[in-house]
Design an enzyme around this catalytic site. Structure first.
Site, PDB file in Angstrom:
ATOM      1  N   ASP A   1       0.793  -1.224   0.000  1.00 45.25           N
ATOM      2  CA  ASP A   1       0.000   0.000   0.000  1.00 45.25           C
ATOM      3  C   ASP A   1       0.834   1.287   0.000  1.00 45.25           C
ATOM      4  O   ASP A   1       0.659   2.140  -0.863  1.00 45.25           O
ATOM      5  CB  ASP A   1      -0.968   0.001   1.184  1.00 45.25           C
TER       6      ASP A   1
ATOM      7  N   CYS B   1     -19.868  -9.482 -11.000  1.00 47.41           N
ATOM      8  CA  CYS B   1     -20.833  -8.512 -10.460  1.00 47.41           C
ATOM      9  C   CYS B   1     -22.160  -8.565 -11.220  1.00 47.41           C
ATOM     10  O   CYS B   1     -23.212  -8.238 -10.660  1.00 47.41           O
ATOM     11  CB  CYS B   1     -20.262  -7.097 -10.521  1.00 47.41           C
TER      12      CYS B   1
ATOM     13  N   CYS C   1     -25.787  -6.529 -10.820  1.00 48.76           N
ATOM     14  CA  CYS C   1     -25.954  -5.994  -9.460  1.00 48.76           C
ATOM     15  C   CYS C   1     -25.436  -4.566  -9.366  1.00 48.76           C
ATOM     16  O   CYS C   1     -24.340  -4.246  -9.842  1.00 48.76           O
ATOM     17  CB  CYS C   1     -25.211  -6.885  -8.464  1.00 48.76           C
TER      18      CYS C   1
ATOM     19  N   CYS D   1     -24.074  -1.703  -4.471  1.00 41.61           N
ATOM     20  CA  CYS D   1     -23.076  -0.782  -3.904  1.00 41.61           C
ATOM     21  C   CYS D   1     -23.306   0.645  -4.382  1.00 41.61           C
ATOM     22  O   CYS D   1     -23.164   1.609  -3.618  1.00 41.61           O
ATOM     23  CB  CYS D   1     -21.661  -1.248  -4.229  1.00 41.61           C
TER      24      CYS D   1
ATOM     25  N   CYS E   1     -24.533   3.834  -1.603  1.00 41.42           N
ATOM     26  CA  CYS E   1     -23.610   4.905  -1.216  1.00 41.42           C
ATOM     27  C   CYS E   1     -24.379   6.187  -0.906  1.00 41.42           C
ATOM     28  O   CYS E   1     -25.043   6.751  -1.792  1.00 41.42           O
ATOM     29  CB  CYS E   1     -22.600   5.160  -2.332  1.00 41.42           C
TER      30      CYS E   1
ATOM     31  N   CYS F   1     -15.438   3.991   5.840  1.00 47.29           N
ATOM     32  CA  CYS F   1     -16.823   3.639   5.534  1.00 47.29           C
ATOM     33  C   CYS F   1     -16.816   2.269   4.871  1.00 47.29           C
ATOM     34  O   CYS F   1     -16.014   2.013   3.972  1.00 47.29           O
ATOM     35  CB  CYS F   1     -17.440   4.676   4.596  1.00 47.29           C
TER      36      CYS F   1
ATOM     37  N   CYS G   1     -20.408   0.189   0.997  1.00 46.68           N
ATOM     38  CA  CYS G   1     -20.429  -0.493  -0.304  1.00 46.68           C
ATOM     39  C   CYS G   1     -19.984  -1.949  -0.184  1.00 46.68           C
ATOM     40  O   CYS G   1     -20.379  -2.798  -1.006  1.00 46.68           O
ATOM     41  CB  CYS G   1     -19.586   0.254  -1.330  1.00 46.68           C
TER      42      CYS G   1
END
Length: 328
Positions: free
Chosen positions: A145, A200, A203, A206, A210, A254, A257
């Site tokens: 990261d 996915c 769908c 998410c 949000c 958060c 999602c």
């Protein structure tokens, strides 16, 4: 016994296939749930998408993302002579829930335990050390990261999962609750070729969930509207009005999602005990956070991801949530 060329010649080292198998075995011994091995090289398509995203200003206050685009998209810029990328995924899910008390703030699940940079970095360094015992002289670079590497792009190339419409990597067996990292090596190995398809489908949960509409279109997040960006990365004295009005209790980060993603019903408890929540790390009282001294903050969040927000940011977030509680 006479010494002949046959019995004095050096025995050949392990083959690329043997090294790869041993490397993957060791990665699983260290606790990684997924590991894939692919050739190192420029991420041309991914770089084009990144540059378009940056040109649209979707990185918001994260100016550092504009720097080192070349290094971010080519492992040879980080490790000269890099020939291989080993991508890994580590499950961090723990089966705890946030409090629904409006006087408590929600902290993102990834930040409940010890800093993943430390945990993941330690495991990758051990993996590199093991590999160098098998392949003396091999050079390697650990990326977690903080280094300018495209973690999700390499994970996709290595077949660990696919990018969901919320832009997180999704795995079939652990959902999106995984930390990602890489090991760059200057040794050629046996490469994985299979990639995970995008599952996915139609769908859009998410996108619909949000509260700030930060997922502006499938696979695109505008950080200017993202609660995670605002509560972690943003250094402004006040939160943007559109975010502050729609925090839904989030103090740091958060998970909305991810929480609504159907693939996260395959979540499994992490085997790594350091990802278990620290005391008060899931839903701390807002008044308590707002009143923290610098000394108490340093002690409480030492070696925790939450320190990324700094005390000023954390208290700004707490004040915004408390203001909403008072109005309601």
């Amino acid at each position: 016994m006479s010494m002949t060329p046959e019995n004095t010649a050096a025995r050949p080292g392990p083959s690329p296939a043997e090294l790869t198998a041993a490397l993957k075995r060791r990665a699983r011994e260290l606790g990684f749930q997924k590991v894939g091995v692919v050739p190192a090289g420029p991420l041309a398509e991914e770089r084009a998408r990144l540059e378009e995203w940056l040109a649209r200003g979707h990185h918001a206050s994260m100016g550092w993302m504009e720097r080192d685009v070349a290094r971010r998209t080519d492992p040879r810029e980080l490790l000269p002579g890099a020939r291989t990328v080993v991508a890994v995924a580590l499950n961090y899910y723990t089966p705890h829930e946030h409090s629904e008390d409006p006087a408590a703030g929600k902290i993102s699940r990834y930040a409940w335990g010890d800093d993943y940079h430390d945990v993941l970095g330690e495991k990758l360094k051990a993996l590199l050390a093991s590999f160098q015992e098998m392949a003396p002289g091999a050079a390697g670079k650990v990326c977690v990261d903080a280094q300018p590497a495209m973690d999700k792009a390499w994970a996709v190339r290595a077949g660990l999962g696919w990018i969901g419409k919320h832009t997180n990597l999704i795995t079939r067996d652990h959902g999106s609750w995984v930390f990602l990292g890489e090991l760059f090596l200057d040794v050629e190995l046996e490469y994985d070729t299979a990639r995970e398809e995008d599952h996915c489908g139609t769908c859009t949960l998410c996108i619909e969930a949000c509260p700030t509409s930060a997922i502006t279109e499938p696979y695109v997040v505008d950080s200017n509207l993202c609660i995670s960006h605002a509560t972690i990365e943003l250094r402004d004295a006040e939160l943007p009005a559109a975010v502050a009005a729609n925090l839904e209790g989030w103090l740091y980060g958060c998970d909305i999602c991810q929480d609504v993603c159907p693939w996260n019903r395959f979540e499994q408890p992490a085997a790594e005990p350091r990802f278990e929540p620290r005391p008060g790390a899931v839903s701390p009282p807002l008044e308590e956070i707002a009143g923290l001294s610098h000394e108490a903050y340093v002690e409480r969040f030492r070696r925790s991801p939450v320190k990324r927000a700094k005390l000023s940011g954390l208290q700004r977030n707490a004040r915004a949530l408390l203001e909403r509680v008072r109005r309601d």
